[in-house]
Design a protein around this motif. Structure first.
Motif, PDB file in Angstrom:
ATOM      1  N   VAL A  22      11.065   8.680  -4.984  1.00 13.87           N
ATOM      2  CA  VAL A  22      10.554   8.452  -3.638  1.00 13.87           C
ATOM      3  C   VAL A  22      11.023   9.582  -2.733  1.00 13.87           C
ATOM      4  N   ALA A  23      10.135  10.061  -1.867  1.00 15.51           N
ATOM      5  CA  ALA A  23      10.472  11.139  -0.937  1.00 15.51           C
ATOM      6  C   ALA A  23       9.894  10.785   0.427  1.00 15.51           C
ATOM      7  N   PRO A  24      10.569  11.228   1.515  1.00 11.99           N
ATOM      8  CA  PRO A  24      10.139  10.797   2.851  1.00 11.99           C
ATOM      9  C   PRO A  24       8.697  11.155   3.162  1.00 11.99           C
ATOM     10  N   ASP A  25       8.281  12.380   2.832  1.00  9.46           N
ATOM     11  CA  ASP A  25       6.979  12.823   3.317  1.00  9.46           C
ATOM     12  C   ASP A  25       5.801  12.218   2.563  1.00  9.46           C
ATOM     13  N   VAL A  26       6.114  11.520   1.453  1.00  9.31           N
ATOM     14  CA  VAL A  26       5.027  10.827   0.746  1.00  9.31           C
ATOM     15  C   VAL A  26       4.433   9.759   1.644  1.00  9.31           C
ATOM     16  N   PHE A  27       5.327   9.086   2.404  1.00  9.09           N
ATOM     17  CA  PHE A  27       4.880   7.916   3.164  1.00  9.09           C
ATOM     18  C   PHE A  27       4.661   8.255   4.629  1.00  9.09           C
ATOM     19  N   GLY A  28       3.942   9.335   4.897  1.00  4.21           N
ATOM     20  CA  GLY A  28       3.702   9.755   6.274  1.00  4.21           C
ATOM     21  C   GLY A  28       2.286   9.438   6.725  1.00  4.21           C
ATOM     22  N   VAL A  29       1.867  10.176   7.758  1.00  2.00           N
ATOM     23  CA  VAL A  29       0.549   9.936   8.344  1.00  2.00           C
ATOM     24  C   VAL A  29      -0.563  10.144   7.322  1.00  2.00           C
ATOM     25  N   ASN A  30      -0.376  11.146   6.453  1.00  3.02           N
ATOM     26  CA  ASN A  30      -1.446  11.424   5.498  1.00  3.02           C
ATOM     27  C   ASN A  30      -1.707  10.231   4.588  1.00  3.02           C
ATOM     28  N   LEU A  31      -0.627   9.598   4.109  1.00  2.00           N
ATOM     29  CA  LEU A  31      -0.834   8.424   3.255  1.00  2.00           C
ATOM     30  C   LEU A  31      -1.523   7.319   4.044  1.00  2.00           C
ATOM     31  N   ALA A  32      -1.113   7.154   5.316  1.00  2.00           N
ATOM     32  CA  ALA A  32      -1.741   6.116   6.138  1.00  2.00           C
ATOM     33  C   ALA A  32      -3.251   6.320   6.173  1.00  2.00           C
ATOM     34  N   ILE A  33      -3.672   7.579   6.310  1.00  2.00           N
ATOM     35  CA  ILE A  33      -5.112   7.838   6.368  1.00  2.00           C
ATOM     36  C   ILE A  33      -5.729   7.730   4.973  1.00  2.00           C
ATOM     37  N   PHE A  34      -4.994   8.156   3.949  1.00  2.80           N
ATOM     38  CA  PHE A  34      -5.511   8.015   2.576  1.00  2.80           C
ATOM     39  C   PHE A  34      -5.846   6.556   2.281  1.00  2.80           C
ATOM     40  N   LEU A  35      -4.975   5.647   2.733  1.00  5.97           N
ATOM     41  CA  LEU A  35      -5.237   4.227   2.476  1.00  5.97           C
ATOM     42  C   LEU A  35      -6.524   3.785   3.161  1.00  5.97           C
ATOM     43  N   VAL A  36      -6.762   4.337   4.370  1.00 10.43           N
ATOM     44  CA  VAL A  36      -8.025   4.020   5.042  1.00 10.43           C
ATOM     45  C   VAL A  36      -9.196   4.558   4.225  1.00 10.43           C
ATOM     46  N   VAL A  37      -9.028   5.769   3.675  1.00  5.62           N
ATOM     47  CA  VAL A  37     -10.088   6.332   2.831  1.00  5.62           C
ATOM     48  C   VAL A  37     -10.360   5.392   1.655  1.00  5.62           C
ATOM     49  N   GLY A  38      -9.270   4.924   1.022  1.00  5.90           N
ATOM     50  CA  GLY A  38      -9.440   4.020  -0.108  1.00  5.90           C
ATOM     51  C   GLY A  38     -10.198   2.766   0.294  1.00  5.90           C
ATOM     52  N   LEU A  39      -9.856   2.260   1.469  1.00  2.00           N
ATOM     53  CA  LEU A  39     -10.513   1.035   1.949  1.00  2.00           C
ATOM     54  C   LEU A  39     -12.002   1.265   2.179  1.00  2.00           C
ATOM     55  N   VAL A  40     -12.330   2.377   2.843  1.00  2.00           N
ATOM     56  CA  VAL A  40     -13.724   2.628   3.190  1.00  2.00           C
ATOM     57  C   VAL A  40     -14.537   2.974   1.944  1.00  2.00           C
ATOM     58  N   VAL A  41     -13.955   3.744   1.037  1.00  2.00           N
ATOM     59  CA  VAL A  41     -14.686   4.114  -0.177  1.00  2.00           C
ATOM     60  C   VAL A  41     -14.974   2.870  -1.002  1.00  2.00           C
ATOM     61  N   GLY A  42     -13.989   1.994  -1.129  1.00  2.00           N
ATOM     62  CA  GLY A  42     -14.198   0.781  -1.906  1.00  2.00           C
ATOM     63  C   GLY A  42     -15.140  -0.174  -1.206  1.00  2.00           C
ATOM     64  N   GLY A  43     -14.946  -0.343   0.078  1.00  2.00           N
ATOM     65  CA  GLY A  43     -15.791  -1.259   0.834  1.00  2.00           C
ATOM     66  C   GLY A  43     -14.928  -2.110   1.742  1.00  2.00           C
ATOM     67  N   VAL A  44     -15.135  -1.955   3.061  1.00  2.00           N
ATOM     68  CA  VAL A  44     -14.375  -2.755   4.020  1.00  2.00           C
ATOM     69  C   VAL A  44     -14.872  -4.195   3.927  1.00  2.00           C
ATOM     70  N   GLY A  45     -13.958  -5.131   3.840  1.00  2.00           N
ATOM     71  CA  GLY A  45     -14.380  -6.520   3.751  1.00  2.00           C
ATOM     72  C   GLY A  45     -14.721  -6.954   2.340  1.00  2.00           C
TER      73      GLY A  45
END
Lengths: 412, 297
Positions: free
Chosen positions: A283-306
């Motif tokens: 585990v490293a600090p910069d893994v869990f930064g803003v970029n990951l937060a947005i990556f998770l949104v990408v994952g959500l939208v690509v898969g399908g919101v809802g």
């Protein structure tokens, strides 16, 4: 050739059991294929598909699931799930390394802790809504790396250098992984092509074991979340998304439901963090930064919101799009030094924008539309099947990202 | 006392740059009630364009800055038309997602083109001090930044109050539908708001990295965006002068509170900004100078 199945009929039941069995078989067999790191080449670039990346992706599936519960079902635009994922990953790392706990036991700390912290964040979220909530939670995501780098905790977190978890997960001896691999390799025609020679070393067995563990945890997380969504509290959660005032009038306790949803979403993020620690063992600090937060949104939208199943696709996209983007060797007309940069983030950003326009329902809706050309499930009349309710809900969810909301009445 | 003065000057200069980005956020929020998460990255892009024109093409920095402001304004206008206008402005989720996508895309693009090695930016103000009090140096940079931001705000107020496009902008931000009814074309007006915000953002980015102690790299704007949005919310998201007050307050909090309060470690500047953001949103969501929003049930 499109068949029609009546909902609740035995044919429909068989259809569902068969599709589920196929999915489970695929999920269980895929590590025996991926453990040999299969690769495919396009032009001069070779793209790999390794088991460790797959396990990594499974951990993101649960994080995306947690985000989807909050954004897709409850309508709270929160971007902070990378924060909770980081929290879970660091708690697990610290307990496993410093206190020599087994990995799975750390979930007993991670789940309640992230749930409580999530509730604490959820309380201000009662007053902070919409864009403001997105802003605050993005700030939370941005703060996380500084928190774990802080001097007072850096002894346990490893500070800026991160923390390596040396404890390995070895496959238990009662699990006959080796003989399964041998049997698979002996399948005529496809066996050797798909599963190689069927010989596994200790490291391969360990990797398969980690994957199976993670897949089991993910399966439980998805199953619990699905049950939640289909239950009475689940309908309250969705009602808040669709019409907050209406939900309150119908007797839904807004603040309790919203805060609890926040907590559950955070707990799923924490579990995802533990899974990340198991899969990556670092585990490293910069893994869990803003970029990951947005990556998770990408994952959500690509898969399908809802959708719930969208999180499966989303988790894989978060890992494999950047991986494959970094493996591109040359593209005509693009300077090579560009390709050594953060091409993965670039593609995920493009994907996020393009999908919002082209396929706002995500991959899952695209797949469902394709499937409906082959198999049509007809609701049986007179029976109150919960799936019916959910179908209506999902139709509403598809509109979450629509460009024009036909149901919106201009507020004059 | 000298240390206090030094921290005060530091706070003012960084606060003024936060204020400048906050002004850009306010311009877009006023027009569309949307927080542009890509605003910081647009400013970063504009700063890099300024750098390329000034250092690699050898033009004077101020000329490069003007060219970069025009370039980012055009880019933002195109972005608004292509990516933002197709969506229903009252549905926040897709707009948040689009601006987050832009955030990721612009940040990665800058990383691909320019890499992550920090670069020294040629300042737009003289590097020496205007006046010194012992260890407290009042630098040209501090005064220049503050004056630039105040002049910028004066110009923007004039633009919004005295010109036709400014009137249209205020009409649209006050009530989109009524503005449409009296013949204001909402689309181009909002596009104008985006272009203006991007130009202001570029100026802010250049001001930020003009400080000789700072360097230019593709990630500098992420932190600034959090500070700027906290500043904008503190000042009231629809108030231009509130953005200045909020920015200065945030800059002073960062340098003075974090400097003097022992138990807040220096890495926690960002955390204090987030804390201010949360506190303001809970206690006084409309900010110091913002207009109160009344919700109809």
């Amino acid at each position: 050739m499109s068949g029609t199945l009546v909902e609740g009929s035995s044919a429909h039941r068989t259809y569902r059991i068969v599709t589920w069995a196929l999915f489970v078989a695929l999920a269980v067999l895929v590590p025996f294929w991926a453990v040999q790191t299969p690769s495919f080449s396009i032009g001069s670039s070779t793209f790999t598909f390794s088991l460790s990346n797959l396990s990594h992706g499974v951990s993101y599936m649960v994080a995306v699931l947690g985000l989807g519960l909050l954004i897709g079902y409850n309508g709270q635009i929160s971007l902070g799930n990378s924060f909770f994922m980081g929290l879970g990953a660091y708690i697990t790392a610290s307990l496993v390394v410093d206190n020599e706990w087994p990995y799975l036991l750390t979930l007993l700390v991670v789940i309640p802790f992230t749930f409580l912290v999530g509730m604490l964040v959820g309380i201000p979220a009662l007053r902070i809504r919409g864009l403001y909530l997105a802003l605050v939670t993005l700030g939370l995501a941005a703060v996380f790396p500084a928190l774990v780098r802080h001097d007072q905790v850096s002894e346990r977190t490893g500070g800026a250098n991160g923390k390596r978890i040396s404890s390995d997960l070895d496959a238990p001896s009662w699990l006959p992984l080796e003989s399964i691999a041998e049997t698979l390799a002996k399948i005529p025609l496809v066996g050797e092509w798909a599963f190689g020679e069927g010989r596994l070393g200790g490291r391969e067995e360990g990797a398969i074991w980690v994957y199976l563990l993670l897949a089991a945890i993910a399966g439980i997380a998805f199953w619990l979340t699905r049950n939640l969504i289909y239950s009475r509290p689940g309908r309250s959660i969705i009602a808040i998304r669709d019409n907050e005032t209406g939900a309150a009038v119908s007797g839904v306790n807004l603040s309790v439901t919203k805060t609890l949803t926040f907590g559950m979403s955070a707990a799923l993020g924490g579990v995802a963090g533990t899974m990340y620690a198991m899969a990556v063992q670092f585990v490293a600090p910069d893994v869990f930064g803003v970029n990951l937060a947005i990556f998770l949104v990408v994952g959500l939208v690509v898969g399908g919101v809802g959708t719930l199943s969208g999180a499966v696709v989303g988790g894989l996209v978060i890992v494999f799009v950047p991986l494959w983007a970094s493996q591109v060797e040359s593209v005509p007309g693009v300077p090579e030094r560009f390709l050594r940069g953060p091409t993965g983030s670039f593609f995920l950003g493009v994907l996020l924008i393009v999908l919002t326009f082209v396929l706002p329902g995500g991959v899952v809706y695209g797949a469902r539309r394709l499937r409906s050309r082959l198999v049509r499930v007809q609701p049986s009349r007179g029976t109150a099947v919960p799936d019916d309710v959910i179908d209506v809900q999902e139709a509403a969810a598809e509109g979450l990202l629509s460009r024009h909301d036909p149901s919106r009445v201009s507020g004059l | 006392m000298e240390l206090f003065l030094a921290r005060l000057f530091d706070g003012i200069s960084s606060g003024a740059t936060y204020a400048a980005i906050a002004v850009a956020l306010v311009l877009i929020y006023k027009a569309t009630t949307l927080i542009n998460f890509a605003q910081g990255e647009l400013a970063m892009l504009g700063t890099f364009v300024t750098y390329v024109i000034a250092v690699e093409q050898g033009l004077p920095v101020v000329v490069s800055l003007v060219l970069a402001m025009v370039a980012t304004a055009v880019l933002a206008a195109v972005t608004e038309r292509a990516l933002i206008r197709p969506f229903d402005p009252s549905n926040h989720l897709p707009l948040v997602i689009i601006t987050l996508g832009l955030f990721l895309l612009i940040n990665a693009l800058a990383g691909m083109i320019w890499g992550y090695d920090p670069r020294r930016f040629p300042g737009i103000f003289p590097a020496d001090d205007l006046y010194t009090f012992g260890i407290a140096r009042l630098r040209w940079y501090t005064v220049g930044t503050l004056v630039t931001v105040v002049v910028l705000l004066l110009l923007l107020s004039l633009l919004l109050r005295k010109t036709k496009i400014g009137l249209a902008f205020r009409a649209v931000s006050s009530n989109l539908e009524s503005a449409g009814l009296v013949g204001v074309r909402a689309g181009p007006t909002l596009q104008f708001g985006w272009a203006l915000a991007a130009a202001v953002g570029t100026l802010a980015g250049v001001l930020f990295v003009s400080d000789p102690v700072r360097q230019l790299d593709p990630n500098f704007a992420q932190r600034v965006l959090i500070f700027a949005s906290a500043a904008a919310v503190l000042g009231g998201l629809d108030s231009l002068w509130g953005a200045l007050a909020g920015g200065l307050a945030l800059g002073l909090v960062e340098s003075i509170v974090v400097g003097y309060v022992e138990w807040i470690p220096s890495q926690f500047g960002l955390a204090t900004a987030v804390f201010v953001l949360i506190a303001v949103l809970i206690i006084r969501p409309e900010g110091l100078f913002g207009s109160k929003r009344v919700e109809r049930v």
